[in-house]
Design an enzyme around this catalytic site. Structure first.
Site, PDB file in Angstrom:
ATOM      1  N   ARG A 260       0.847  -1.195   0.000  1.00 29.77           N
ATOM      2  CA  ARG A 260       0.000   0.000   0.000  1.00 29.77           C
ATOM      3  C   ARG A 260       0.880   1.242   0.000  1.00 29.77           C
ATOM      4  O   ARG A 260       1.874   1.316   0.725  1.00 29.77           O
ATOM      5  CB  ARG A 260      -0.928   0.013   1.219  1.00 29.77           C
ATOM      6  N   ARG A 275       2.263   1.139  10.290  1.00 27.84           N
ATOM      7  CA  ARG A 275       1.787   1.588   8.971  1.00 27.84           C
ATOM      8  C   ARG A 275       2.961   1.534   7.990  1.00 27.84           C
ATOM      9  O   ARG A 275       3.811   2.431   7.977  1.00 27.84           O
ATOM     10  CB  ARG A 275       1.226   3.003   9.076  1.00 27.84           C
ATOM     11  N   GLU A 347      -6.283  -0.972  15.550  1.00 33.41           N
ATOM     12  CA  GLU A 347      -6.903  -1.937  14.640  1.00 33.41           C
ATOM     13  C   GLU A 347      -5.928  -3.048  14.248  1.00 33.41           C
ATOM     14  O   GLU A 347      -4.779  -2.783  13.890  1.00 33.41           O
ATOM     15  CB  GLU A 347      -7.379  -1.236  13.369  1.00 33.41           C
ATOM     16  N   SER A 350     -10.143  -5.980  10.218  1.00 35.39           N
ATOM     17  CA  SER A 350     -11.366  -5.323   9.785  1.00 35.39           C
ATOM     18  C   SER A 350     -12.172  -6.348   8.999  1.00 35.39           C
ATOM     19  O   SER A 350     -11.710  -6.855   7.977  1.00 35.39           O
ATOM     20  CB  SER A 350     -11.031  -4.110   8.908  1.00 35.39           C
ATOM     21  N   ARG A 390       1.023  -6.389  12.772  1.00 37.34           N
ATOM     22  CA  ARG A 390       0.378  -5.798  13.950  1.00 37.34           C
ATOM     23  C   ARG A 390       0.197  -6.826  15.066  1.00 37.34           C
ATOM     24  O   ARG A 390       0.212  -6.470  16.236  1.00 37.34           O
ATOM     25  CB  ARG A 390      -0.950  -5.161  13.551  1.00 37.34           C
TER      26      ARG A 390
END
Length: 426
Positions: A260, A275, A347, A350, A390
């Site tokens: 990403r 991130r 988070e 999801s 994560r």
């Protein structure tokens, strides 16, 4: 993608649903484009009928030896007019699809209204936060001190937002992936897939990343895209397919790298592994019957939660509000894991029910049992089961010791050759 027929039937309801997302009304614009498209198609049908009638008259005139030149000229003129009209009809069709493709999915009725993450609602939480006898550190402080998390070398090789893992942390990533895949395939009935990591335009359009979110992706020089998540190739297994109802649900899982660009993330989580441009994830995807997708959504979320339970990591489940959901979702649960080094929940998964939104874009359908001709769109669901990086962050922060070592959760020890601790010389 939305069904224009539904918008025709109740334009006000469509605009009310958009308003819940904080978006302006679009029904009038869509119906005008639809009317233009339908008008052009109706005109084409009328001209075709007239041309067919004249062609019949030409045939009858010729059979009688009569002069048919005037009729033939009119047939030719109609053909030219139809060619021009076909172009206009195609343009109107493309214009309607282009606008529809940029409108997000409509939220389910039970989704709370809100502008951003502050409007999310906590559904439940699990686990007790550990009481530390010392001030807990953040994961990157621990990882760097262990000599196993190297951001400097990664930046030299690839630039910012990358990490190079060494030794036991490299093995921990592999252990986490194997543990998650074994759980999802062995106990939850998901089929393991190794998908392509490069995909075509049609695939990322089908899951909703294109055309609106191209800047969030990486594109190769030959026009393909690096996957932002295995959701893209896994969901597209159903693209252009007509499945049998008895085959549903299809449940897929895959461990893959994800890429990403993190466009718009400047200044956010610049330190550490939260991130990054490249990270690994175990993805869950379901292709479900429309009548059962809500239950499948709850089931998928529970599967992701079970990973955290077995690792002993405290978490909470948040029902996202209308302003915080992703583009393709009609309902989303975020699972947020407790990070003591940050003193916050972050988070880690999801899980979304996309309804028939993606299926319409990728033309994924099923044939109801006993119906030889009719088909219906499937419902698609996706979720992280879990994000590997994560999860590693959460383990490092929750299982850290005062001497800088990290205890390995019992569930992972068989995957770590029996090791109980990650230490400087471990």
């Amino acid at each position: 993608m939305h069904d224009i027929r539904t918008i025709r039937d109740d334009a006000a309801a469509f605009d009310r649903a958009l308003a819940r997302r904080g978006l302006p009304p679009r029904a009038a614009e869509l119906l005008a484009l639809d009317a233009e498209r339908r008008g052009a198609q109706q005109r084409l049908n009328d001209l075709q009928a007239k041309r067919n009638e004249l062609s019949g008259q030409v045939g009858r005139a010729r059979s009688k030896g009569e002069d048919a030149s005037a009729l033939m000229a009119e047939v030719g003129r109609l053909k030219d007019e139809m060619t021009a009209l076909e172009g206009k009809a195609a343009e109107a069709d493309v214009a309607l699809d282009r606008v529809l493709a940029e409108i997000p999915n409509l939220p389910a009725a039970e989704v709370p209204e809100g502008r951003d993450e502050h409007g999310n609602k906590e559904a439940r939480r699990w686990g007790d936060q550990r009481n530390f006898a010392f001030a807990p550190k953040q994961h990157f402080e621990i990882g760097e001190a262990l000599g196993l998390m190297d951001f400097e070398t990664a930046a030299k090789i690839a630039g910012a937002r990358f990490v190079l893992l060494r030794g036991q942390l490299a093995r921990l990533e592999r252990a986490l992936a194997s543990f998650m895949l074994d759980l999802h395939t062995g106990q939850f009935g998901y089929s393991e897939i190794v998908p392509p990591y490069l995909v075509r335009d049609e695939a990322v359009y089908g899951t909703g990343q294109l055309p609106k979110f191209a800047e969030d992706l990486f594109r190769t020089t030959d026009g393909r895209w690096l996957i932002p998540t295995a959701e893209v190739p896994l969901t597209n297994i159903a693209a252009d397919a007509i499945l049998e109802e008895a085959a549903l649900p299809l449940r897929f899982t895959a461990y893959s790298p994800c890429f990403r660009s993190e466009a718009g993330a400047a200044g956010k989580d610049t330190r550490g592994m939260i991130r990054q441009h490249q990270f690994s994830k175990v993805e869950l995807v379901s292709i479900a019957h429309p009548d059962h997708s809500d239950a499948e959504h709850e089931r998928m979320t529970a599967c992701a939660e079970e990973v955290l339970k077995r690792l002993g990591l405290p978490y909470r489940v948040m029902l996202l509000c209308t302003g915080d959901m992703g583009f393709s979702a009609r309902k989303t649960y975020d699972i947020e894991v407790w990070l003591p080094g940050q003193g916050a929940y972050r988070e880690i998964s999801s899980c979304s029910n996309c309804g028939d939104f993606q299926a319409r874009r990728m033309r994924g359908r099923f044939r109801p049992t006993g119906d030889k001709k009719g088909t219906r769109f499937v419902h698609t669901l996706n979720g992280s089961g879990l994000a590997i990086g994560r999860t590693m962050v959460a383990i490092i922060e929750n299982y850290q010791e005062q001497d800088g070592s990290v205890r390995i959760p019992e569930a992972l020890r068989p995957y770590m050759n029996g090791a109980e601790t990650i230490a400087r010389n471990g």
